[in-house]
Design a protein around this motif. Sequence first.
Motif, short mmCIF file in Angstrom:
data_model
loop_
_atom_site.label_atom_id
_atom_site.label_comp_id
_atom_site.label_asym_id
_atom_site.label_seq_id
_atom_site.Cartn_x
_atom_site.Cartn_y
_atom_site.Cartn_z
N THR A 163 0.80 -1.34 0.12
CA THR A 163 -0.04 0.18 -0.07
C THR A 163 0.95 1.13 0.07
OG1 THR A 163 -0.22 -0.20 2.47
CG2 THR A 163 -1.96 -0.90 1.15
N TYR A 164 2.10 1.07 -0.07
CA TYR A 164 2.99 2.15 0.03
C TYR A 164 2.86 3.29 -0.89
CZ TYR A 164 7.30 5.14 -0.32
OH TYR A 164 8.12 6.07 -0.45
N LYS A 165 2.67 2.72 -2.12
CA LYS A 165 2.61 4.07 -3.27
C LYS A 165 1.34 4.80 -2.99
CE LYS A 165 3.38 5.67 -7.76
NZ LYS A 165 2.41 5.56 -8.66
N ASP A 195 2.07 5.33 6.98
CA ASP A 195 1.70 5.88 5.53
C ASP A 195 2.83 5.89 4.55
OD1 ASP A 195 -0.72 6.36 6.15
OD2 ASP A 195 -0.34 8.40 6.71
N SER A 196 4.19 5.67 5.36
CA SER A 196 5.39 5.56 4.56
C SER A 196 6.11 4.79 5.29
CB SER A 196 6.19 6.92 4.47
OG SER A 196 6.41 7.33 5.37
N SER A 197 7.46 4.15 4.85
CA SER A 197 8.12 3.17 5.41
C SER A 197 8.83 3.57 6.96
CB SER A 197 9.21 2.57 4.44
OG SER A 197 10.42 3.80 4.65
N LYS A 198 9.12 4.69 7.14
CA LYS A 198 9.82 5.20 8.35
C LYS A 198 11.17 4.57 8.49
CE LYS A 198 6.27 7.68 9.48
NZ LYS A 198 5.37 7.39 8.49
N PHE A 199 11.81 4.26 7.53
CA PHE A 199 13.17 3.48 7.58
C PHE A 199 14.34 4.84 7.65
CE2 PHE A 199 11.34 0.19 4.28
CZ PHE A 199 11.00 -0.66 5.42
C1 LIG Z 1 13.35 19.55 1.99
C2 LIG Z 1 13.54 18.26 2.30
C3 LIG Z 1 14.60 17.69 3.29
C4 LIG Z 1 14.93 16.25 3.51
N1 LIG Z 1 15.87 15.86 4.29
C5 LIG Z 1 15.99 14.74 4.54
C6 LIG Z 1 17.16 14.04 5.23
O1 LIG Z 1 17.72 14.99 5.87
N2 LIG Z 1 17.24 12.80 5.30
C7 LIG Z 1 16.48 11.80 4.84
O2 LIG Z 1 16.68 10.73 4.75
N3 LIG Z 1 15.49 12.28 4.04
C8 LIG Z 1 15.29 13.60 3.86
N4 LIG Z 1 14.40 14.04 2.83
C9 LIG Z 1 13.69 13.07 2.03
C10 LIG Z 1 12.33 12.39 2.60
O3 LIG Z 1 11.57 13.60 2.97
C11 LIG Z 1 12.55 11.38 3.54
O4 LIG Z 1 13.41 10.48 3.27
C12 LIG Z 1 11.49 10.69 3.96
O5 LIG Z 1 10.32 11.62 4.30
C13 LIG Z 1 11.48 9.55 4.91
O6 LIG Z 1 10.46 8.92 5.46
P1 LIG Z 1 10.34 7.27 5.16
O7 LIG Z 1 11.40 6.77 5.50
O8 LIG Z 1 8.97 6.98 5.69
O9 LIG Z 1 10.44 7.53 3.58
P2 LIG Z 1 9.66 6.57 2.58
O10 LIG Z 1 8.67 7.44 1.84
O11 LIG Z 1 9.15 5.34 2.98
O12 LIG Z 1 10.87 6.36 1.43
C14 LIG Z 1 11.79 5.13 1.71
C15 LIG Z 1 13.24 5.68 1.84
O13 LIG Z 1 13.59 6.18 0.50
C16 LIG Z 1 14.27 7.14 0.68
N5 LIG Z 1 13.60 8.50 0.36
C17 LIG Z 1 12.45 8.86 0.15
N6 LIG Z 1 12.27 10.04 -0.51
C18 LIG Z 1 13.47 10.67 -0.58
C19 LIG Z 1 13.84 11.79 -1.05
N7 LIG Z 1 13.30 12.77 -1.58
N8 LIG Z 1 15.13 11.89 -1.31
C20 LIG Z 1 16.06 10.82 -0.84
N9 LIG Z 1 15.72 9.79 -0.07
C21 LIG Z 1 14.35 9.67 -0.34
C22 LIG Z 1 14.53 7.34 2.20
O14 LIG Z 1 15.71 6.75 2.50
C23 LIG Z 1 13.18 6.66 2.96
O15 LIG Z 1 13.73 6.14 3.94
C24 LIG Z 1 14.09 15.28 2.78
C25 LIG Z 1 13.17 15.93 1.63
C26 LIG Z 1 12.81 17.23 1.64
C27 LIG Z 1 11.67 17.64 0.83
#
Ligand SMILES: Cc1cc2nc3c(=O)[nH]c(=O)nc-3n(C[C@H](O)[C@H](O)[C@H](O)COP(=O)(O)OP(=O)(O)OC[C@H]3O[C@@H](n4cnc5c(N)ncnc54)[C@H](O)[C@@H]3O)c2cc1C
Length: 419
Positions: A221-223, A234-238
């Motif tokens: 359901t991730y996308k 809602d997202s992975s929080k990895f």
């Molecule tokens: C202004 C801004 C600043 C950010 N700063 C950081 C930061 O300091 N550290 C960080 O890890 N991410 C950053 N991100 C990217 C992204 O927002 C986070 O990785 C994401 O919200 C983390 O939540 P998740 O693990 O649930 O991501 P998910 O949506 O579950 O994605 C899986 C993994 O993919 C990678 N990923 C996803 N989106 C991005 C992206 N846009 N850029 C790079 N990797 C991505 C991450 O490693 C993430 O854990 C930033 C984005 C923005 C717009």
Amino acid sequence: MSTVIYWFRNDLRLADNPALRHACQTASRLVPVYCHAPEQITQWGFPRVGRHRRQFLAGGLADLATQLGARGSTLVELHGDPVGSLAELAQQTGARQIICEAIAAPEETAEINALRAAGIDVDCHWQSTLLDPDSLPFSSDGLPDVFTTFRQAVEKAGIAPRPPLPEPVLIPPLPAGLCPAPVTPIAPTTPDPRSAFPFAGGATAAEGHLAQYLHRKLPHTYKATRNRLAGIDDSSKFSPWLASGALSARQIMARLKAFEAEHGANEGSYWLWFELLWRDYFRLLHCKYGQHLYRASGLNGHHTPAHAPDAFARWRKGETGEALVDAGMRELAATGNLSNRMRQIVASYLIHDCACDWRAGAAWFETQLIDYDVCSNHANWLYIAGHGTAPRGGRRFNPDKQTREYDADGRYRALWSRP
Ligand SMILES: Cc1cc2nc3c(=O)[nH]c(=O)nc-3n(C[C@H](O)[C@H](O)[C@H](O)COP(=O)(O)OP(=O)(O)OC[C@H]3O[C@@H](n4cnc5c(N)ncnc54)[C@H](O)[C@@H]3O)c2cc1C
């Protein structure tokens, strides 16, 4: 007898850690070290590391220390300038080499250069990307400037990450006579009950989170959910574990592939790979452009507006008057976490509506975010500011439109209506 220092940087794990594995194979005595950076005030006037990341990091270090302890070793914690403290430790222990992971960002590279200038042999290993740069169909200078071109080239060539490595069979003992103080304990704090990231640092918590995420089939359901603003699932929080290195991108992908083999692949599971490729891309962009990514004008030399300190202060405090932005800034301050969509909205607002310097916003995120990652943070800010490689220029997220699309019922704004 060869003594080696293993310097843990953003790789707080034993498994799938090629640099550590190499250190364990070559040393007869190993000193595992973590260096706490000295407390600093940024040029924008606030401390560089805030309480949320400090707390999460402390959890990761305690977990690492426990794992090393169970294998007959100990984590040595150093405080202050890493160059001076590592040089002193090398002298004290007679270490012939420091082994660590490579980080392609200016300050981190400067640390390595300073250690080498001090006459210390430093062996750096590239290991933080999902894909091995040597497996890519271009050199680091030839990296495409457009993410889609990069992704399509990777997918067309069928490039896959190598399988994660097991943890070292044996961690060599500490040099005789070295008795480090136990890892600094931290007073546990209760996360804000509204937090979408109520988890602890360290490989043990990361493994537990990954296992439940897959067990509950959330990749499927991730996308569909990833752009929502507030939910834990809602997202992975990895990202916080990836940023501190408690979990590697290869470990995630290997488990995701096994999940797909058992439960089927779909657009959702594919999209996790897609996002992890963005993470790789921003790291590789750092290898290609380095320091240029940190200029106010970034790569394109466009005019950058003068900074507006009062507007910046209101943004930080969540007092801009734009309800969605203020809710996001309050969530960030209260929890150290913010969804990707909210990061885009608040970053765009600071740059395009408040006419502030994007680097101030990036610095505030560095202070606040539990998942602060130098490459992902700076490259995302640069991208929204329009000073990176993206062909379409800056990205403005209209707050009214974003509110209608992502918070039409006002739940997110109500949740964060108070600090
Ligand atoms: C202004 C801004 C600043 C950010 N700063 C950081 C930061 O300091 N550290 C960080 O890890 N991410 C950053 N991100 C990217 C992204 O927002 C986070 O990785 C994401 O919200 C983390 O939540 P998740 O693990 O649930 O991501 P998910 O949506 O579950 O994605 C899986 C993994 O993919 C990678 N990923 C996803 N989106 C991005 C992206 N846009 N850029 C790079 N990797 C991505 C991450 O490693 C993430 O854990 C930033 C984005 C923005 C717009």
